[in-house]
Motif scaffolding. Sequence first.
Motif, PDB file in Angstrom:
ATOM      1  N   SER A 180       0.851  -1.188   0.000  1.00 12.01           N
ATOM      2  CA  SER A 180       0.000   0.000   0.000  1.00 12.01           C
ATOM      3  C   SER A 180       0.886   1.237   0.000  1.00 12.01           C
ATOM      4  O   SER A 180       1.985   1.218   0.551  1.00 12.01           O
ATOM      5  CB  SER A 180      -0.911   0.023   1.232  1.00 12.01           C
ATOM      6  OG  SER A 180      -1.635  -1.185   1.350  1.00 12.01           O
TER       7      SER A 180
ATOM      8  N   THR B 118      -2.671   3.361  -3.845  1.00 10.68           N
ATOM      9  CA  THR B 118      -3.387   2.077  -3.866  1.00 10.68           C
ATOM     10  C   THR B 118      -4.740   2.315  -3.202  1.00 10.68           C
ATOM     11  O   THR B 118      -4.982   3.384  -2.643  1.00 10.68           O
ATOM     12  CB  THR B 118      -2.597   0.993  -3.101  1.00 10.68           C
ATOM     13  OG1 THR B 118      -2.216   1.499  -1.810  1.00 10.68           O
ATOM     14  CG2 THR B 118      -1.347   0.584  -3.868  1.00 10.68           C
TER      15      THR B 118
ATOM     16  N   GLN C 197      -7.400   2.801   4.006  1.00 15.01           N
ATOM     17  CA  GLN C 197      -5.964   3.002   3.799  1.00 15.01           C
ATOM     18  C   GLN C 197      -5.437   4.296   4.401  1.00 15.01           C
ATOM     19  O   GLN C 197      -4.460   4.284   5.161  1.00 15.01           O
ATOM     20  CB  GLN C 197      -5.646   2.983   2.301  1.00 15.01           C
ATOM     21  CG  GLN C 197      -4.172   3.278   1.994  1.00 15.01           C
ATOM     22  CD  GLN C 197      -3.846   3.155   0.532  1.00 15.01           C
ATOM     23  OE1 GLN C 197      -4.229   2.190  -0.095  1.00 15.01           O
ATOM     24  NE2 GLN C 197      -3.138   4.136  -0.022  1.00 15.01           N
TER      25      GLN C 197
ATOM     26  N   ARG D 132      -6.641   0.372  -0.667  1.00 15.69           N
ATOM     27  CA  ARG D 132      -6.992  -0.578   0.399  1.00 15.69           C
ATOM     28  C   ARG D 132      -8.076   0.004   1.309  1.00 15.69           C
ATOM     29  O   ARG D 132      -8.226   1.215   1.419  1.00 15.69           O
ATOM     30  CB  ARG D 132      -5.758  -0.931   1.244  1.00 15.69           C
ATOM     31  CG  ARG D 132      -4.526  -1.302   0.462  1.00 15.69           C
ATOM     32  CD  ARG D 132      -4.744  -2.477  -0.461  1.00 15.69           C
ATOM     33  NE  ARG D 132      -3.520  -2.780  -1.208  1.00 15.69           N
ATOM     34  CZ  ARG D 132      -3.483  -3.418  -2.352  1.00 15.69           C
ATOM     35  NH1 ARG D 132      -4.620  -3.833  -2.917  1.00 15.69           N
ATOM     36  NH2 ARG D 132      -2.343  -3.656  -2.962  1.00 15.69           N
TER      37      ARG D 132
END
Length: 305
Positions: A197, A224, A229, A226
Amino acid sequence: MAKNKNIISTTEIHIVPKIPSPIRLQEYGVGIFIAAFTKSALKKALKKKFIKVNDAIATTATIIIGGERISLAIPKEVGPHKKLLFPLNVLFEDDYLAVIHKPGGIMVSGNSFKTIANALAQNIQRSTLSDATKPQPVHRLDYATTGILLVGKTSSCIRALNRMFEDKKVEKTYYAVTIGEMNDEGIIISEIDGKKSQSNYKLIESVSSKRFGKLNLVLLKPRTGRRHQLRKHLSSINNPILGDATYGIEDLVLSGKGLYLHAYSLNFIHPFTNEQVYLKDEFPQRFRKIFNTETTERLIDMDHS
């Protein structure tokens, strides 16, 4: 007394046209069924054996070559019909897609009745194109996060936007208010749920706070996507987001004011008009109350010029 409910199975049918090359069903099928629009929903439907190709139960390994009859049948428990009345601020709209402001305190999608997904049809004009379908969000924002949200209005556009997010062709910019001393900029690369990440951040402005020591206005660019995140990454460097009860510091949680995380802008090439699209959702008023408005807006304009 409980209301009577029945179990029904609504079937959706899709006939595959000629396609240039074979493709896995779990990739081709994103956006073709109202009941399983997203990639994760499609995978779930495949796992539960709700999808058939030419009357044979499909799996994640099923390959589509063209001409197949794909059916989706999801059993549902239904009660009296209810309509969600929830006005949304539409920031942009054409025949392919729309961009809306997501308020805090509502899920983008899911099993709840009150979701952005359920409110879209009443707020967005139906596309006039041949593959027009029920509008669907193509990415997620957390329940407490405010800001800009991209919506697809046709099956082909929903598939295209999903691919663009997977290929990192949509640039997302967020702003957050964080707690504590912070570097001017940085890159956070700690893993999330065992996956690589990355979040890039830049400090815009800091102010002193009697309760929190220091509050920072931070520009964030996730590389990224996620779950949670930005919240997890900022917490990992000891600069949690103000109002984050899950990843914040216990003695420094701000109750009742919401999460100070705002999805500010989206930048991408329109998948059908090929035009550059840059759209923003204005800086929240509650952020302006903490920081010097003129300085903040000047710095933000510089970062996005």
